[in-house]
Scaffold this motif. Structure first.
Motif, PDB file in Angstrom:
ATOM      1  N   ASP A  50      32.221  45.217  44.699  1.00  0.00           N
ATOM      2  CA  ASP A  50      33.279  44.817  43.797  1.00  0.00           C
ATOM      3  C   ASP A  50      33.274  45.815  42.631  1.00  0.00           C
ATOM      4  O   ASP A  50      34.760  46.104  42.258  1.00  0.00           O
ATOM      5  CB  ASP A  50      33.123  43.553  43.140  1.00  0.00           C
ATOM      6  CG  ASP A  50      33.065  42.226  44.084  1.00  0.00           C
ATOM      7  OD1 ASP A  50      33.518  42.610  45.402  1.00  0.00           O
ATOM      8  OD2 ASP A  50      32.579  41.537  43.944  1.00  0.00           O
ATOM      9  N   GLU A  75      36.412  46.261  50.122  1.00  0.00           N
ATOM     10  CA  GLU A  75      36.035  45.166  49.319  1.00  0.00           C
ATOM     11  C   GLU A  75      35.829  43.890  50.312  1.00  0.00           C
ATOM     12  O   GLU A  75      35.008  42.873  50.151  1.00  0.00           O
ATOM     13  CB  GLU A  75      37.082  44.940  48.139  1.00  0.00           C
ATOM     14  CG  GLU A  75      36.627  43.834  46.974  1.00  0.00           C
ATOM     15  CD  GLU A  75      37.182  42.507  47.395  1.00  0.00           C
ATOM     16  OE1 GLU A  75      36.702  41.676  46.773  1.00  0.00           O
ATOM     17  OE2 GLU A  75      38.210  42.621  47.962  1.00  0.00           O
ATOM     18  N   ASP A 113      32.993  41.218  51.380  1.00  0.00           N
ATOM     19  CA  ASP A 113      33.088  39.633  51.200  1.00  0.00           C
ATOM     20  C   ASP A 113      32.377  39.049  52.550  1.00  0.00           C
ATOM     21  O   ASP A 113      31.800  38.114  52.374  1.00  0.00           O
ATOM     22  CB  ASP A 113      34.331  39.185  50.891  1.00  0.00           C
ATOM     23  CG  ASP A 113      34.732  39.641  49.222  1.00  0.00           C
ATOM     24  OD1 ASP A 113      33.763  39.939  48.631  1.00  0.00           O
ATOM     25  OD2 ASP A 113      36.021  39.522  49.067  1.00  0.00           O
TER      26      ASP A 113
END
Length: 335
Positions: free
Chosen positions: A184, A226, A230
């Protein structure tokens, strides 16, 4: 402004330079006069003229007023937005009675989640965040490569939990999930650099990009990474809810994971190296990966396995989909 396009002749200005005049009304709108410095930026098929005074007047400090009852998540979201937009100093002002617990939580979250923060100080109901100024050379693609490496490691390690005793998974899963902060932070840094380049705060060349349109491609690729992080985080989390798995099932899932991991690496490599043939090879693997997923799903049904393990397979499929997205971005950008 009316008549935003005008035709002007290029004039000779010395032995090694050419010159072109700027319409006076345009200069007045930009607040520039004779003698003011400007930045010239070469953008492939065009030349941009950026008023240096305007560049320095771009907001470098952002004040965030925290309303009574506002959650720490809301405050952090606004801090991240200010960071991405290029603010060098972010002042978080807590109005009303000072909630020391909220201030401590916000300070702690900023230190963990926001990259290249030089100092964080607080006092008198204010948290002040100072961000490091960008160096003369911050190549965006190096941050993309780092994101890819971290995500690949998270993904492989998360899947490897399937062969570890359920009682021993917790510490490893937490380590994997903590690495998502690194993903992140790199994404936020890339987004910040792109915004600063677009707004003229830094030059495109300082982030080692040749053509301005490539900035959008870098943003899209980093966003896919990103999201991949996740899903790797989710796999580690779901592994904590899964008991011991039949060895044949585990081996088949790991084999699928290896193929998707290789696919991910090839997709990112194709973008970083501008290799359209490699990108096309990634897309050509779609049917093969889909068939592997069918095989895994059929085996889960045969062993009557339901619940979180199916969510793991879904996340593996999402990582493959993001690899295809990156390959398509590569083709759209460099073909």
């Amino acid at each position: 402004m009316k008549n935003p396009i005008e035709v002007r002749k290029i004039q000779v200005a010395g032995k090694s330079s050419l010159a072109v005049t700027i319409p006076k009304r345009w200069a007045e709108v930009l607040g520039i006069n004779a003698g003011n410095p400007v930045y010239l930026e070469f953008r492939g098929y065009e030349i941009a003229v950026l008023p240096a005074l305007m560049v320095h007047e771009v907001e470098t400090q952002r004040v965030i007023e925290v309303k009574p009852g506002e959650s720490s998540d809301s405050v952090i979201r606004r801090v991240i937005s200010a960071f991405i937009k290029g603010a060098q100093v972010i002042r978080v002002m807590f109005t009303g009675s000072v909630d020391r617990e909220l201030i401590d939580e916000v300070t702690r979250e900023i230190s963990v989640r926001v990259p290249i923060v030089e100092t964080i100080s607080y006092g008198n109901g204010e948290v002040k965040v100072t961000v490091l100024s960008p160096t003369s050379n911050m190549p965006i693609k190096s941050f993309i490569a780092r994101m890819s490496n971290v995500v690949s490691g998270m993904f492989k390690d998360a899947l490897s939990l399937i062969k570890i005793d359920p009682e021993e998974r917790l510490s490893m899963a937490r380590d994997i999930m903590d690495r998502d902060y690194d993903v992140d932070r790199n994404y936020m840094l890339i987004h910040r650099l792109i915004n600063m380049a677009v707004n003229g705060l830094i030059s495109v060349r300082s982030v080692e990009i040749d053509d301005r349109p490539e900035l959008l491609s870098c943003l899209l690729v980093s966003k896919s990474l990103e999201r991949s992080g996740d899903h790797s985080w989710r796999i580690a989390q779901w592994m904590l809810e899964i008991g011991s798995i039949n060895e044949d099932v585990a081996d088949l899932i790991l084999a699928l994971g290896d193929e998707v991991s290789d696919l991910h690496k090839s997709a990112v490599s194709s973008f970083l190296s501008r290799d359209v043939d490699k990108a096309q090879a990634v897309l050509d693997m779609r049917n093969n990966i889909a068939q592997r997923r069918v095989e895994v799903s059929n085996m889960l049904k045969a062993y009557n396995i339901t619940g979180p393990l199916n969510l793991v397979i879904e996340s593996i499929g999402r990582l493959a989909a993001y690899a295809y997205d990156i390959a398509e971005i590569t083709l759209d950008t460099y073909l």
